[in-house]
Design an enzyme around this catalytic site. Sequence first.
Site, PDB file in Angstrom:
ATOM      1  N   TYR A 152      51.138  80.752  52.038  1.00  0.00           N
ATOM      2  CA  TYR A 152      50.194  80.049  51.175  1.00  0.00           C
ATOM      3  C   TYR A 152      49.207  81.049  50.590  1.00  0.00           C
ATOM      4  CZ  TYR A 152      51.470  75.517  53.275  1.00  0.00           C
ATOM      5  OH  TYR A 152      52.125  74.395  53.700  1.00  0.00           O
ATOM      6  N   TYR A 191      57.461  78.609  57.737  1.00  0.00           N
ATOM      7  CA  TYR A 191      56.465  79.610  58.137  1.00  0.00           C
ATOM      8  C   TYR A 191      56.031  79.386  59.580  1.00  0.00           C
ATOM      9  CZ  TYR A 191      53.046  75.953  56.963  1.00  0.00           C
ATOM     10  OH  TYR A 191      52.340  74.780  56.886  1.00  0.00           O
ATOM     11  N   ARG A 201      57.117  75.853  61.060  1.00  0.00           N
ATOM     12  CA  ARG A 201      57.156  74.590  60.325  1.00  0.00           C
ATOM     13  C   ARG A 201      58.404  74.510  59.456  1.00  0.00           C
ATOM     14  NH1 ARG A 201      53.740  71.071  58.644  1.00  0.00           N
ATOM     15  NH2 ARG A 201      55.467  69.863  59.403  1.00  0.00           N
ATOM     16  N   HIS A 204      58.294  72.396  53.596  1.00  0.00           N
ATOM     17  CA  HIS A 204      57.744  71.115  53.165  1.00  0.00           C
ATOM     18  C   HIS A 204      56.812  71.299  51.987  1.00  0.00           C
ATOM     19  CE1 HIS A 204      54.778  72.804  55.982  1.00  0.00           C
ATOM     20  NE2 HIS A 204      53.884  72.187  55.248  1.00  0.00           N
ATOM     21  N   HIS A 206      53.351  69.424  50.492  1.00  0.00           N
ATOM     22  CA  HIS A 206      52.295  68.438  50.734  1.00  0.00           C
ATOM     23  C   HIS A 206      52.137  67.563  49.486  1.00  0.00           C
ATOM     24  CE1 HIS A 206      50.596  70.366  54.428  1.00  0.00           C
ATOM     25  NE2 HIS A 206      51.145  71.439  53.881  1.00  0.00           N
TER      26      HIS A 206
END
Lengths: 291, 212
Positions: A152, A191, A201, A204, A206
């Site tokens: 991110y 990640y 995780r 995905h 959000h």
Amino acid sequence: MPQDQTVQQLESDELVPAAEPHAGHASSDAAAHTQADLSAEIGALSAAYARALAGVAAPETQPRLDYAPYRSSILRHPTKSLHHADPETIELYSPAFGHQDVHALEADLTIQHNGEPVGERIIVAGKVLDGDGRPVAGQLVEIWQANAAGRYIHKRDQHPAPLDPNFTGVGRCITGPDGSYRFTTIKPGAYPWKNHLNAWRPAHIHFSMFGTEFTQRIVTQMYFPGDQLFPLDPIYQSIVDQDARDRLVARYDHELTGPEWALGYTWDIILSGSRRTWTENEAFGDAGDEE
Amino acid sequence: MSTLTPTPLTPTPLTPTPGQTVGPFYGYALPFSKDNELLAPGSPGSIRLQGTVYDGAGHAIPDAILEIWQPDAGGNIVRRTGSLVRDGYTFTGWGRAAVGNTGVYTFTTVNPGPTKPGGAAFISVAVFARGLMNRLFTRIYLPENEEALANDPLLSSLDPERRRTLIARRDPDGGLSWDIRLQGGDETVFLDFQQDGSLDLATGDLATENPA
């Protein structure tokens, strides 16, 4: 349930995802529990749910707020039952958004910089409907995600994967008259994070959605079909019902796939039902906002 | 104002999509310029609404985000766009504030008016945070009109100790202070607007569910 000391350590550590790239060389602040520990906890909760379901329990359609395998939930879930309330006045309406709030180009996450982002280009599209099957039109959809390498653009994400100078990972759009939304983006990578040792995780995106009422507000995550990390992930598994979990997984859609361009995924979002008589002109907020 | 032609209802209501946590990295995606300024600070009638978000250990949470939705000072439900790109003049009634490192949030807004005569004025709130698997709804009531507070359907359904968690304090500068406690002795009252109210989503405790 871990010792309090462990909880505290995780609370402070989880802000920074695991930055240790080499197995067997864990840093001193690495989470105390292993994936095997976590999988055992997840398995026990899953088995208990299966037993309850075989008895008289109704299926659970939402995540558990108290789901100890997701360590950060331990001190952050209400311990008292949610208090039933009938929505009143202001809660029966949603904030209004329009095209002055969002530019059409914000739905394409691959054109926000000077060059092409790295990774697998994808199209994600679907409809936002309420619990009675009505399209939720003229409402804001916001998405955010990691880049193809699983990183991110956030100062707290120190996962040693490359940042992509051509990808921020933020998109917005306003749903169409039929409740439809559509984004062009890059498939995010998995990640690591610090819930436990070797926690990863599943990939995905959000999603944030409003409805026609404030009470329909939802933030959730869309996952990709066939991800091998599903059974290992305490956030995904906090939805203990398989049918409910499946509602967060997009479907590969070859009709949506663009030739020589991008794979397509379809994912519809169902908000709760509306309690208010709904009028057509509310769908797009102020009439003057629509051209 | 034309009523929408009714869409045929599905035989059984569709099941809502499950929620998920916002995680720790919403901070580059959800905040935007003037997101917590429903109107410009210093504007006539403007007040500061502030508070801290705490976890069950009494520690401030540095990664929560709040949204508020409220009527204007006259009690009107505003239906104006422009919350994401504010023009500095239009009151849209909606705001978003990420807490800072010390768990403190701040909004600039107006005192909401009651939406019906004699009603208690309140601000509707949605709470998101890392570690919080699904958003929570609650309300912030103004402290002044005690008769209206006593007659409010929600407040009067709560015992006095819990009711306090929904009523803001009036600050000397005219602003409002209201803290959120996700857990613990002074745990904030969070609301369930589901039609049946049968699922105990707070605990996920099957034993408390009504299978009917």
